[in-house]
Design a protein around this motif. Structure first.
Motif, PDB file in Angstrom:
ATOM      1  N   PHE A 128      -5.846 -21.789  17.375  1.00 53.37           N
ATOM      2  CA  PHE A 128      -6.838 -22.808  17.009  1.00 53.37           C
ATOM      3  C   PHE A 128      -7.880 -22.233  16.039  1.00 53.37           C
ATOM      4  O   PHE A 128      -8.291 -22.901  15.097  1.00 53.37           O
ATOM      5  CB  PHE A 128      -7.549 -23.335  18.263  1.00 53.37           C
ATOM      6  CG  PHE A 128      -6.912 -24.551  18.885  1.00 53.37           C
ATOM      7  CD1 PHE A 128      -5.655 -24.978  18.495  1.00 53.37           C
ATOM      8  CD2 PHE A 128      -7.587 -25.285  19.854  1.00 53.37           C
ATOM      9  CE1 PHE A 128      -5.074 -26.103  19.068  1.00 53.37           C
ATOM     10  CE2 PHE A 128      -7.015 -26.407  20.428  1.00 53.37           C
ATOM     11  CZ  PHE A 128      -5.761 -26.823  20.047  1.00 53.37           C
ATOM     12  N   CYS A 167     -14.962 -32.678  19.500  1.00 48.64           N
ATOM     13  CA  CYS A 167     -13.834 -31.849  19.958  1.00 48.64           C
ATOM     14  C   CYS A 167     -14.347 -30.433  20.258  1.00 48.64           C
ATOM     15  O   CYS A 167     -15.028 -29.831  19.434  1.00 48.64           O
ATOM     16  CB  CYS A 167     -12.745 -31.797  18.892  1.00 48.64           C
ATOM     17  SG  CYS A 167     -11.542 -30.483  19.154  1.00 48.64           S
ATOM     18  N   ILE A 168     -14.011 -29.936  21.450  1.00 54.70           N
ATOM     19  CA  ILE A 168     -14.502 -28.614  21.845  1.00 54.70           C
ATOM     20  C   ILE A 168     -13.418 -27.550  21.737  1.00 54.70           C
ATOM     21  O   ILE A 168     -13.621 -26.407  22.153  1.00 54.70           O
ATOM     22  CB  ILE A 168     -15.094 -28.641  23.273  1.00 54.70           C
ATOM     23  CG1 ILE A 168     -14.095 -29.284  24.243  1.00 54.70           C
ATOM     24  CG2 ILE A 168     -16.440 -29.351  23.293  1.00 54.70           C
ATOM     25  CD1 ILE A 168     -14.549 -29.277  25.698  1.00 54.70           C
ATOM     26  N   GLY A 169     -12.258 -27.935  21.219  1.00 50.92           N
ATOM     27  CA  GLY A 169     -11.197 -26.942  21.013  1.00 50.92           C
ATOM     28  C   GLY A 169     -10.622 -26.370  22.291  1.00 50.92           C
ATOM     29  O   GLY A 169     -10.217 -25.207  22.338  1.00 50.92           O
ATOM     30  N   CYS A 170     -10.549 -27.203  23.338  1.00 52.10           N
ATOM     31  CA  CYS A 170     -10.092 -26.685  24.628  1.00 52.10           C
ATOM     32  C   CYS A 170      -8.579 -26.489  24.688  1.00 52.10           C
ATOM     33  O   CYS A 170      -8.083 -25.669  25.453  1.00 52.10           O
ATOM     34  CB  CYS A 170     -10.529 -27.630  25.735  1.00 52.10           C
ATOM     35  SG  CYS A 170      -9.794 -29.268  25.604  1.00 52.10           S
ATOM     36  N   GLY A 171      -7.850 -27.282  23.930  1.00 47.25           N
ATOM     37  CA  GLY A 171      -6.388 -27.147  23.917  1.00 47.25           C
ATOM     38  C   GLY A 171      -5.661 -28.057  24.886  1.00 47.25           C
ATOM     39  O   GLY A 171      -4.429 -27.980  25.002  1.00 47.25           O
ATOM     40  N   ALA A 172      -6.381 -28.945  25.560  1.00 48.78           N
ATOM     41  CA  ALA A 172      -5.729 -29.849  26.503  1.00 48.78           C
ATOM     42  C   ALA A 172      -4.731 -30.769  25.801  1.00 48.78           C
ATOM     43  O   ALA A 172      -3.705 -31.158  26.374  1.00 48.78           O
ATOM     44  CB  ALA A 172      -6.766 -30.696  27.232  1.00 48.78           C
ATOM     45  N   CYS A 173      -5.025 -31.084  24.540  1.00 52.13           N
ATOM     46  CA  CYS A 173      -4.133 -31.957  23.774  1.00 52.13           C
ATOM     47  C   CYS A 173      -2.769 -31.287  23.590  1.00 52.13           C
ATOM     48  O   CYS A 173      -1.716 -31.898  23.806  1.00 52.13           O
ATOM     49  CB  CYS A 173      -4.748 -32.306  22.422  1.00 52.13           C
ATOM     50  SG  CYS A 173      -5.522 -30.924  21.585  1.00 52.13           S
ATOM     51  N   LEU A 184      -3.877 -33.600  17.406  1.00 57.81           N
ATOM     52  CA  LEU A 184      -5.139 -34.246  17.771  1.00 57.81           C
ATOM     53  C   LEU A 184      -6.308 -33.324  17.429  1.00 57.81           C
ATOM     54  O   LEU A 184      -7.293 -33.759  16.836  1.00 57.81           O
ATOM     55  CB  LEU A 184      -5.161 -34.613  19.258  1.00 57.81           C
ATOM     56  CG  LEU A 184      -6.251 -35.614  19.638  1.00 57.81           C
ATOM     57  CD1 LEU A 184      -5.991 -36.980  19.023  1.00 57.81           C
ATOM     58  CD2 LEU A 184      -6.411 -35.747  21.140  1.00 57.81           C
ATOM     59  N   PHE A 185      -6.169 -32.060  17.779  1.00 61.08           N
ATOM     60  CA  PHE A 185      -7.213 -31.081  17.484  1.00 61.08           C
ATOM     61  C   PHE A 185      -7.451 -30.988  15.978  1.00 61.08           C
ATOM     62  O   PHE A 185      -8.587 -31.108  15.503  1.00 61.08           O
ATOM     63  CB  PHE A 185      -6.783 -29.721  18.054  1.00 61.08           C
ATOM     64  CG  PHE A 185      -7.577 -28.564  17.527  1.00 61.08           C
ATOM     65  CD1 PHE A 185      -8.846 -28.305  18.009  1.00 61.08           C
ATOM     66  CD2 PHE A 185      -7.058 -27.730  16.540  1.00 61.08           C
ATOM     67  CE1 PHE A 185      -9.583 -27.239  17.527  1.00 61.08           C
ATOM     68  CE2 PHE A 185      -7.783 -26.664  16.055  1.00 61.08           C
ATOM     69  CZ  PHE A 185      -9.055 -26.413  16.537  1.00 61.08           C
ATOM     70  N   CYS A 232      -7.657 -35.658  26.665  1.00 60.14           N
ATOM     71  CA  CYS A 232      -8.769 -35.037  25.937  1.00 60.14           C
ATOM     72  C   CYS A 232     -10.092 -35.290  26.653  1.00 60.14           C
ATOM     73  O   CYS A 232     -10.469 -36.438  26.880  1.00 60.14           O
ATOM     74  CB  CYS A 232      -8.835 -35.612  24.524  1.00 60.14           C
ATOM     75  SG  CYS A 232     -10.290 -35.039  23.619  1.00 60.14           S
ATOM     76  N   PRO A 233     -10.813 -34.234  26.996  1.00 64.60           N
ATOM     77  CA  PRO A 233     -12.095 -34.437  27.687  1.00 64.60           C
ATOM     78  C   PRO A 233     -13.107 -35.138  26.803  1.00 64.60           C
ATOM     79  O   PRO A 233     -14.083 -35.698  27.298  1.00 64.60           O
ATOM     80  CB  PRO A 233     -12.546 -33.018  28.032  1.00 64.60           C
ATOM     81  CG  PRO A 233     -11.802 -32.119  27.117  1.00 64.60           C
ATOM     82  CD  PRO A 233     -10.500 -32.802  26.826  1.00 64.60           C
ATOM     83  N   LYS A 234     -12.906 -35.109  25.495  1.00 62.18           N
ATOM     84  CA  LYS A 234     -13.842 -35.762  24.581  1.00 62.18           C
ATOM     85  C   LYS A 234     -13.282 -37.079  24.068  1.00 62.18           C
ATOM     86  O   LYS A 234     -13.854 -37.712  23.181  1.00 62.18           O
ATOM     87  CB  LYS A 234     -14.199 -34.828  23.419  1.00 62.18           C
ATOM     88  CG  LYS A 234     -14.839 -33.528  23.892  1.00 62.18           C
ATOM     89  CD  LYS A 234     -16.170 -33.777  24.600  1.00 62.18           C
ATOM     90  CE  LYS A 234     -16.506 -32.647  25.558  1.00 62.18           C
ATOM     91  NZ  LYS A 234     -17.710 -32.920  26.350  1.00 62.18           N
ATOM     92  N   ILE A 236     -10.927 -37.946  22.047  1.00 66.65           N
ATOM     93  CA  ILE A 236     -10.620 -38.089  20.618  1.00 66.65           C
ATOM     94  C   ILE A 236      -9.461 -39.087  20.503  1.00 66.65           C
ATOM     95  O   ILE A 236      -8.514 -39.043  21.286  1.00 66.65           O
ATOM     96  CB  ILE A 236     -10.205 -36.727  20.005  1.00 66.65           C
ATOM     97  CG1 ILE A 236     -11.275 -35.655  20.242  1.00 66.65           C
ATOM     98  CG2 ILE A 236      -9.843 -36.859  18.530  1.00 66.65           C
ATOM     99  CD1 ILE A 236     -12.545 -35.784  19.467  1.00 66.65           C
TER     100      ILE A 236
HETATM  101  S1  SF4 Z   1      -8.116 -32.012  24.012  1.00 69.08           S
HETATM  102 FE1  SF4 Z   1      -9.683 -33.014  22.764  1.00 69.08          FE
HETATM  103  S2  SF4 Z   1     -11.450 -31.658  22.855  1.00 69.08           S
HETATM  104 FE2  SF4 Z   1      -9.696 -30.456  23.580  1.00 69.08          FE
HETATM  105  S3  SF4 Z   1      -8.914 -29.463  21.693  1.00 69.08           S
HETATM  106 FE3  SF4 Z   1      -7.766 -31.329  21.911  1.00 69.08          FE
HETATM  107  S4  SF4 Z   1      -8.870 -32.839  20.654  1.00 69.08           S
HETATM  108 FE4  SF4 Z   1     -10.293 -31.105  21.001  1.00 69.08          FE
END
Ligand code: SF4
Ligand code: FES
Lengths: 264, 224
Positions: A128, A167-173, A184-185, A232-234, A236
């Motif tokens: 990322f 987006c916090i770049g968590c990687g859940a997507c 998505l990220f 996505c926790p945010k 997006i």
């Molecule tokens: S899940 Fe959402 S917040 Fe987390 S990296 Fe993906 S787009 Fe960003």
């Protein structure tokens, strides 16, 4: 404290334990006893780790930092759901009241070729960082702070850009996508900057480079399933991906080659 | 330069999705037209044969066939390449499959599966009809192929009708996810249009499948 519940939960955890990237890894059953409903999921793991350490065992490794849903460090799969069962929540903000006494909970790290496991529930998400450094920024001159309203931005654009900037770049997507796609990220960052006047200068190069980096990291492609956005926790939106697709086409059509003498 | 950047565009994961979308669009349009044209079965044998004769006389048919075959090859080729990449990107499955709002839709999970069945169907369908028995008939003094007679014969066969029904239900399913995804892949979706596109996509799948299915079912039970 007012409103604090006294209920305690006893849970059966099935945790992925893996010593290192070289190790095979397997599930290990660990009991979590006397967990407060008011504890966050990570606090519950802290408690479990304390007892593991007391017994002389290795604590469960997991990433965390802010514990308030803004840094993007935390995240793993809880019963197959990235960040757990609630929508719009990071695992650090998930509370144990979302679970029932006696529940068994399966914890697994993000699974993607581009996110190799470091240890237990921790994965390496530096892919990322490389996507962001390929173009997820704007170049600004140093000097005095510009006037707040010097650059007018229409309100709907500002809102949309802000929504993508969360987006916090968590990687859940990536983790929840069956193709481990990072669309998505990447599209959140492309959208954030494409919508703002400050992002126009590098608009073309940005999307071309970020997509090329994303592909070379070994992420999959988008099948418009929407599992990413749901996890996505945010929150997006999937339409950010559509925007990135049209930005990529536009960038391909508009790309200008620098020629000698251009100062490049 | 133009060629080089077009090439590098089409080789990105997004570029392949554009190709999937464009070729999918061509086929989605074709199946609808094909379904609508076949509705002449309900009008009568002569109307049906005249329509077939009209389509196959002239150069139009060669152009259309070339475009369709090429689109299909590109669509299948990109699908194979993307599927291989996607499997490589996610080789490990999770121990627990999520359900509820964080789960995935069945149609999108199984695109490659129904896509493959539909491909087999297209091939058998061409063998049965296009390259099938050549009957002749005369309508309004013009000698032409009696495709209607062949169709009635084929649709008396329960095995064929069964295979037809299965394939067309899967085609409807494929379209219900695919048509919406075309808009997504080609970057034509935004927050305002997304819900409508989703509904229209489902409707498209249902209409095409239901339209096509009405034909063998009608022939099997009522004509013949
Ligand atoms: S899940 Fe959402 S917040 Fe987390 S990296 Fe993906 S787009 Fe960003
Ligand atoms: S620890 Fe920072 S977002 Fe969860």
């Amino acid at each position: 404290m007012a409103g604090t519940s006294q209920k305690k939960l006893n849970l059966k955890l099935k945790v992925w334990r893996q010593k290192s990237n070289k190790d095979q890894g397997s599930f290990v059953e660990i009991n979590a006893e006397g967990v407060s409903e008011d504890a966050s999921f990570l606090e519950m793991l802290d408690q479990v780790n304390e007892s593991l350490i007391k017994k002389g065992d290795d604590p469960i490794a997991f990433d965390h930092d802010c514990r308030e849903g803004i840094c993007g460090s935390c995240g793993f799969m809880i019963n197959g759901n990235a960040h757990g069962p609630q929508k719009g929540t990071t695992v650090c903000q998930l509370h144990m009241r979302a679970f029932k006494d006696g529940d068994s909970i399966v914890l697994e790290p993000w699974r993607a070729t581009a996110f190799p496991v470091i240890k237990d529930l921790m994965v390496n998400r530096s892919a990322f960082d490389r996507i962001i450094s390929a173009g997820g920024f704007i170049s600004v001159d140093t000097g005095n702070a510009p006037d707040a309203n010097g650059l007018p931005v229409p309100k709907p654009d500002a809102d949309e850009a802000f929504a993508n900037a969360t987006c916090i770049g968590c990687g859940a997507c990536v983790a929840s996508c069956k193709n481990a796609s990072a669309m998505l990220f990447t599209s959140a960052k492309v959208s954030h900057l494409a919508l703002l006047p400050q992002g126009q200068v590098e608009k073309t190069e940005r999307v071309l480079r970020m997509v090329a980096q994303m592909d070379s990291e070994g992420f999959g492609s988008c099948t418009s399933t929407g599992a990413c956005s749901a996890a996505c926790p945010k929150e997006i939106k999937l339409t950010s991906i559509a925007r990135m697709n049209r930005e990529l086409l536009a960038a391909t059509l508009n790309k200008k080659e620098a020629v000698e003498g251009d100062g490049v | 330069m133009a060629v080089a950047s077009a090439r590098s565009f089409l080789l990105t994961s997004i570029g392949k999705k554009y190709l999937m979308g464009l070729t999918g669009l061509i086929w989605a349009g074709f199946v609808f037209a094909h379904m609508a044209g076949n509705m002449l079965i309900f009008v009568g044998a002569d109307a049906y044969n005249k329509y077939g004769h009209f389509l196959t006389s002239g150069y139009f048919i060669y152009v259309a066939e070339a475009v369709l075959v090429l689109s299909l090859l590109v669509h299948v080729g990109c699908a194979i390449s993307l599927t291989i990449e996607n499997r490589a990107a996610r080789p490990t499955r999770y121990a627990v499959t999520p359900n509820g709002s964080k789960g995935v839709t069945l149609a999108s999970m199984t695109m490659a599966f129904h896509g493959s069945i539909i491909l087999v169907f297209i091939i058998t369908h061409l063998i049965t009809f296009k390259f099938g028995t050549y009957y002749e008939t005369t309508v309004d003094g013009v000698v032409m192929r009696d495709l209607h007679r062949l169709m009635i014969e084929v649709f008396q066969n329960p095995t064929y009708v069964f295979w037809y029904v299965i394939s067309l239900v899967l085609l409807g399913f494929h379209l219900s996810h695919g048509v919406g995804s075309i808009f997504q892949s080609l970057g034509l979706r935004n927050d305002r249009t997304a819900p409508t596109i989703q509904k229209a996509s489902c409707l498209y799948g249902v209409v095409v499948a239901a339209g096509f299915l009405s034909q063998p079912i009608y022939v099997f039970f009522f004509a013949g």
